[in-house]
Design an enzyme around this catalytic site. Structure first.
Site, PDB file in Angstrom:
ATOM      1  N   LEU A   6      -8.167   4.818  23.679  1.00 29.52           N
ATOM      2  CA  LEU A   6      -9.226   5.815  23.571  1.00 29.52           C
ATOM      3  C   LEU A   6      -9.986   5.507  22.283  1.00 29.52           C
ATOM      4  CD1 LEU A   6     -10.394   8.524  24.731  1.00 29.52           C
ATOM      5  CD2 LEU A   6      -9.122   9.606  22.867  1.00 29.52           C
TER       6      LEU A   6
ATOM      7  N   LYS B 223     -11.438  10.197  28.243  1.00 31.04           N
ATOM      8  CA  LYS B 223     -10.575  11.244  27.688  1.00 31.04           C
ATOM      9  C   LYS B 223     -10.276  12.253  28.796  1.00 31.04           C
ATOM     10  CE  LYS B 223      -9.910  13.848  23.433  1.00 31.04           C
ATOM     11  NZ  LYS B 223      -8.561  13.390  23.174  1.00 31.04           N
TER      12      LYS B 223
ATOM     13  N   TYR C  70     -11.585  16.312  28.514  1.00 28.71           N
ATOM     14  CA  TYR C  70     -11.475  17.278  27.429  1.00 28.71           C
ATOM     15  C   TYR C  70     -11.910  16.655  26.113  1.00 28.71           C
ATOM     16  CZ  TYR C  70      -7.196  15.084  25.637  1.00 28.71           C
ATOM     17  OH  TYR C  70      -6.304  14.198  25.086  1.00 28.71           O
TER      18      TYR C  70
ATOM     19  N   GLU D  22      -2.124   1.911  21.104  1.00 33.56           N
ATOM     20  CA  GLU D  22      -2.398   3.074  20.251  1.00 33.56           C
ATOM     21  C   GLU D  22      -1.145   3.942  20.286  1.00 33.56           C
ATOM     22  OE1 GLU D  22      -5.548   5.594  21.871  1.00 33.56           O
ATOM     23  OE2 GLU D  22      -5.077   4.896  23.894  1.00 33.56           O
TER      24      GLU D  22
HETATM   25  N1  PMP Z   1      -5.724   8.085  21.273  1.00 34.98           N
HETATM   26  C1  PMP Z   1      -5.279   9.042  22.088  1.00 34.98           C
HETATM   27  C2  PMP Z   1      -4.466   8.672  23.270  1.00 34.98           C
HETATM   28  C3  PMP Z   1      -5.562  10.402  21.810  1.00 34.98           C
HETATM   29  O1  PMP Z   1      -5.104  11.370  22.616  1.00 34.98           O
HETATM   30  C4  PMP Z   1      -6.290  10.718  20.632  1.00 34.98           C
HETATM   31  C5  PMP Z   1      -6.562  12.139  20.275  1.00 34.98           C
HETATM   32  N2  PMP Z   1      -7.476  12.718  21.120  1.00 34.98           N
HETATM   33  C6  PMP Z   1      -6.741   9.667  19.834  1.00 34.98           C
HETATM   34  C7  PMP Z   1      -6.451   8.357  20.183  1.00 34.98           C
HETATM   35  C8  PMP Z   1      -7.558   9.935  18.597  1.00 34.98           C
HETATM   36  O2  PMP Z   1      -8.867  10.288  18.941  1.00 34.98           O
HETATM   37  P1  PMP Z   1      -9.732  11.232  18.016  1.00 34.98           P
HETATM   38  O3  PMP Z   1      -9.808  10.598  16.681  1.00 34.98           O
HETATM   39  O4  PMP Z   1     -11.068  11.274  18.695  1.00 34.98           O
HETATM   40  O5  PMP Z   1      -9.056  12.552  17.974  1.00 34.98           O
END
Ligand code: PMP
Length: 292
Positions: free
Chosen positions: A206, A148, A33, A181
């Site tokens: 991620l 993701k 996603y 994270e």
């Molecule tokens: N880490 C995780 C586990 C996430 O789910 C997200 C949000 N999608 C992020 C980091 C931040 O990623 P982004 O800046 O692309 O939204």
């Protein structure tokens, strides 16, 4: 006006937008996603999100359902039908519908595609200016968190902990104390000597699209940014903590578990980066915002 969502070739009233009970996304979390911020009439970092989507699909050997240009036509149509001005776009691609068996369907089936928009953007400036709390939990996710994938149960458990503690997020950590994270955002700290630190995008996190933009904006503003692992101990002693993500932008963190971070107020670096990110999203050019 009813809320319209896209499912497998059809634009449907949201309440009637369903997938099949043998969709592998439903049975095996076999799908990927993206969540993209849509801000004042344009998507933010659209190309980066689509590139990450293509990578996620490729890492899981899920066929691309169509070209990314064709997907963009669909996304723009959902945005238009919902007259979205500010909010976010959710898109999900699953491997498809097949008789339940763990191995991939052979011959391969048509991937399922869902596109949904929501008129909800990130935390308000008032929330960000107060700052949020984080709790901490072991990172019990699988080893491919760089993908993701919709396999988010450990993230849900972690976010539920935050919810129960009236916290904004949960910092995930490895057995050695390394902060990877947060449950749905990237984790950052500012050291006492004002260096900005966030975990490298080396497979243990991620690779956030917001993270990449904030690194760029911070470096342009003259901050020293280090992509390196940091521990919970360092985080407790940090000058500032914050998180970044599509739905949180830059969110200052002022408390971790029961301990205040520095003096318990949002830090100047986090607030400055939030302001810089806000002016970045404000100035994204609608003429090129959908370019791939
Ligand atoms: N880490 C995780 C586990 C996430 O789910 C997200 C949000 N999608 C992020 C980091 C931040 O990623 P982004 O800046 O692309 O939204």
């Amino acid at each position: 006006m009813s809320h319209i969502s896209y499912v497998n070739g059809r634009y449907l009233p949201h309440a009637a937008a369903n997938v099949h009970i043998e969709d592998r996304g439903y049975q095996f979390a076999d799908g990927v996603y993206e969540v993209i911020c849509y801000w004042k009439g344009k998507p933010i970092d659209y190309k980066g999100h689509i590139q990450r989507l293509e990578r996620s699909l490729s890492e899981l050997q899920i066929r691309q359902p169509c070209t990314m240009q064709a997907l963009t036509v669909i996304v723009r149509e959902v945005v238009a039908r919902n007259r979205l001005t500010t909010g976010h776009i959710y898109m999900q691609i699953n491997r498809g519908v097949a008789n339940r068996a763990h191995y991939f369907p052979k011959p391969s089936v048509k991937p399922s595609v869902v596109v949904v928009t929501k008129p909800v953007a990130g935390p308000s400036d008032a929330v960000a200016e107060k700052g949020g709390k984080v709790v901490t939990a072991p990172d019990i996710r699988w080893e491919r968190v760089d993908i993701k994938s919709v396999s988010l149960l450990p993230n849900c458990l972690a976010k539920q902990l935050a919810q129960e503690a009236k916290a904004f997020e949960t910092f995930l950590h490895l057995p050695d104390g390394t902060v990877t994270e947060a449950s749905a955002s990237n984790a950052w700290m500012v050291t006492p000597d004002k260096t900005i630190v966030t975990h490298p995008a080396d497979g243990a996190i991620l690779s956030g699209i917001t993270r990449a933009t904030v690194i760029k904006l911070a470096r342009e503003a003259g901050y020293k940014v280090e992509e390196r692992a940091f521990t919970l101990t360092e985080a407790f002693a940090a000058k500032e903590l914050f998180v970044t993500g599509t739905t949180s932008f830059v969110m200052p963190i002022v408390q971790m578990n029961d301990r205040m971070i520095a003096n318990g107020s949002p830090g100047t670096v986090a607030l400055d980066l939030r302001a810089r990110y806000r002016s970045y999203v404000d100035t994204v050019d609608p003429a090129t915002a959908w370019d791939l």
